[in-house]
Write a protein that holds these residues in place. Structure first.
Motif, PDB file in Angstrom:
ATOM      1  N   ALA A  79     116.143   0.494  92.385  1.00  0.00           N
ATOM      2  CA  ALA A  79     117.059  -0.841  92.197  1.00  0.00           C
ATOM      3  C   ALA A  79     116.126  -1.898  91.644  1.00  0.00           C
ATOM      4  O   ALA A  79     116.762  -2.654  90.830  1.00  0.00           O
ATOM      5  CB  ALA A  79     117.271  -1.235  93.841  1.00  0.00           C
ATOM      6  N   LYS A  80     114.954  -1.842  91.753  1.00  0.00           N
ATOM      7  CA  LYS A  80     114.043  -3.136  91.131  1.00  0.00           C
ATOM      8  C   LYS A  80     114.054  -2.922  89.587  1.00  0.00           C
ATOM      9  O   LYS A  80     113.379  -3.608  88.776  1.00  0.00           O
ATOM     10  CB  LYS A  80     112.607  -3.019  91.696  1.00  0.00           C
ATOM     11  N   ILE A  81     114.190  -1.799  89.009  1.00  0.00           N
ATOM     12  CA  ILE A  81     114.393  -1.734  87.530  1.00  0.00           C
ATOM     13  C   ILE A  81     116.005  -1.910  87.140  1.00  0.00           C
ATOM     14  O   ILE A  81     116.185  -1.642  85.724  1.00  0.00           O
ATOM     15  CB  ILE A  81     113.927  -0.048  87.047  1.00  0.00           C
ATOM     16  N   MET A  82     116.853  -2.444  87.790  1.00  0.00           N
ATOM     17  CA  MET A  82     118.232  -2.564  87.657  1.00  0.00           C
ATOM     18  C   MET A  82     118.209  -4.087  87.380  1.00  0.00           C
ATOM     19  O   MET A  82     118.166  -4.709  88.280  1.00  0.00           O
ATOM     20  CB  MET A  82     119.302  -2.100  88.503  1.00  0.00           C
ATOM     21  N   PRO A  83     118.874  -4.613  86.175  1.00  0.00           N
ATOM     22  CA  PRO A  83     119.158  -5.950  85.922  1.00  0.00           C
ATOM     23  C   PRO A  83     119.994  -6.632  86.868  1.00  0.00           C
ATOM     24  O   PRO A  83     119.860  -7.793  87.707  1.00  0.00           O
ATOM     25  CB  PRO A  83     119.749  -6.133  84.750  1.00  0.00           C
ATOM     26  N   GLN A 100     124.429   0.155  88.119  1.00  0.00           N
ATOM     27  CA  GLN A 100     124.311  -1.150  88.692  1.00  0.00           C
ATOM     28  C   GLN A 100     124.903  -1.730  89.745  1.00  0.00           C
ATOM     29  O   GLN A 100     124.174  -2.587  90.490  1.00  0.00           O
ATOM     30  CB  GLN A 100     124.411  -1.963  87.310  1.00  0.00           C
ATOM     31  N   ILE A 101     126.164  -1.368  90.023  1.00  0.00           N
ATOM     32  CA  ILE A 101     126.694  -1.943  90.949  1.00  0.00           C
ATOM     33  C   ILE A 101     126.596  -1.513  92.287  1.00  0.00           C
ATOM     34  O   ILE A 101     126.618  -2.218  93.329  1.00  0.00           O
ATOM     35  CB  ILE A 101     128.241  -1.556  90.997  1.00  0.00           C
ATOM     36  N   PHE A 102     125.869  -0.354  92.396  1.00  0.00           N
ATOM     37  CA  PHE A 102     125.287   0.082  93.759  1.00  0.00           C
ATOM     38  C   PHE A 102     124.086  -0.467  94.411  1.00  0.00           C
ATOM     39  O   PHE A 102     123.754  -0.561  95.425  1.00  0.00           O
ATOM     40  CB  PHE A 102     124.923   1.645  93.603  1.00  0.00           C
TER      41      PHE A 102
END
Length: 368
Positions: free
Chosen positions: A315-319, A295-297
């Motif tokens: 990235a677009k599936i990461m909250p 998530q942090i990346f």
């Protein structure tokens, strides 16, 4: 022999626990692979500079430095133009003055663009001075003994302003809003997941499921119960970061709280969901390198827009992609809730999806 017996028991236990073996041997490879693609497959992004009344020679030199130059005829509101056209900077020449406006959303990128412009201006000024000297010498040779007054052209003066932040803005000023949201997300996920797992291991959840209570009532009950403590934790983290650590806050504190509460809700529902697939606290911890660390990346610390297309899709599936963007826009850029409504809707969608999956996940624990 007793030592050998202990070693044998550990080996048998490890071989039976496929998830632990996966964590030990596969998870490090997953993280290393992610690092590799993040730092080697980023597309090369050129800074985008809008210019007005700038000499053609300077424009050509800027293009040679891998700057995408966009020429405009009218000025208007410079800062609004930078934001609307997604420019990294704006340069306008007036007599011997240069007015440079940097977006400064990424201070390191803004400083790199500023250095390139300064180098270009200095180079062009040196060329003009050399040309003036050569012309003066030719005139002297032609008109001797008539005295010639040589006037050296002055180097242009660069006046710099910023859309966001100022000249003292550091990378940490843009990083700190993301870290606030990430720590809320991380600890709420961990505490919620382990707490519900303990409910299962001591038999509380099974006894609860044996009653006529419905699955969605259990899920909402856990969300409200643990959510109360998540709200308290979120408020403490936000107020400590802003009031004690004096982290940059341009927008509204209440907007920051709203974003972090949504992040906490997503983390809470996700933690409860994944706890259904763990049989011990150790197995719950195994989700961290696979679910939480990535998530942090993609939260905005690394420029997502410069990543490869397939990494941008991940990235677009990461909250945290949406949470980090919302926090940075409010805390650093001073935007309002209407400006980040897409990010807020995305976080709400994640929460709804995870809550719905939680209701179905409880079905496998109900034996009646």
């Amino acid at each position: 022999m007793r030592t050998v017996a202990v070693v044998k028991r550990i080996f048998q236990q490890m071989v039976r626990d496929k998830r632990t073996l996966g964590l030990m041997f596969v998870a490090p490879l997953f993280i290393l692979t992610l690092f590799h693609f993040l730092f080697t497959e980023n597309t090369e992004a050129h800074p985008k500079l809008g210019v007005v009344h700038v000499d053609t020679a300077i424009v050509n030199e800027l293009k040679k430095k891998d700057i995408d130059v966009v020429e405009y005829e009218k000025v208007g509101d410079v800062k609004k133009r930078i934001v609307a056209d997604h420019l990294d900077g704006w340069m306008e020449m007036s007599d011997n003055d240069i007015h440079l406006t940097l977006e400064n959303a990424d201070p390191s990128k803004a400083k790199a663009l500023q250095v390139k412009i300064q180098q270009t201006i200095a180079k062009e000024a040196a060329k003009q001075q050399k040309a003036t000297m050569e012309k003066a010498l030719q005139t002297i040779q032609q008109r001797l003994p008539i005295p010639i007054k040589i006037e050296q052209p002055k180097s242009p003066t660069i006046h710099t302003s910023y859309v966001y932040g100022n000249k003292d803005t550091s990378f940490f000023d843009t990083l700190s809003p993301i870290l606030v949201g990430y720590f809320v997300f991380f600890f709420v996920f961990l505490i919620a997941g382990i707490a519900l797992l303990r409910e299962r291991t001591i038999g509380t959840l099974e006894r609860l499921l044996a009653t006529p209570i419905r699955r969605h009532e259990i899920v909402f009950g856990y969300l409200l119960g643990y959510g109360t403590f998540a709200v308290i934790q979120t408020l403490i983290v936000v107020f400590f970061a802003v009031k004690v650590l004096d982290i940059t806050l341009v927008g509204s504190l209440w907007h920051v709280i709203v974003i972090n509460l949504l992040l906490a809700l997503v983390a809470l529902s996700l933690g409860i969901l994944l706890s259904a697939f763990a049989h011990s606290e150790f197995q719950m911890m195994q989700f961290i390198p696979v679910v939480i660390i990535p998530q942090i990346f993609f939260a905005g610390i690394l420029p997502v827009d410069e990543m490869a297309d397939w990494l941008q899709a991940i990235a677009k599936i990461m909250p945290m992609y949406y949470g980090g963007d919302a926090l940075k826009n409010v805390m650093y850029k001073g935007m309002g809730l209407s400006d980040i409504r897409t990010d807020l809707l995305a976080l709400c969608s994640f929460a709804v999806i995870f809550v719905t999956l939680n209701i179905f996940a409880l079905k496998k624990h109900r034996k009646l």
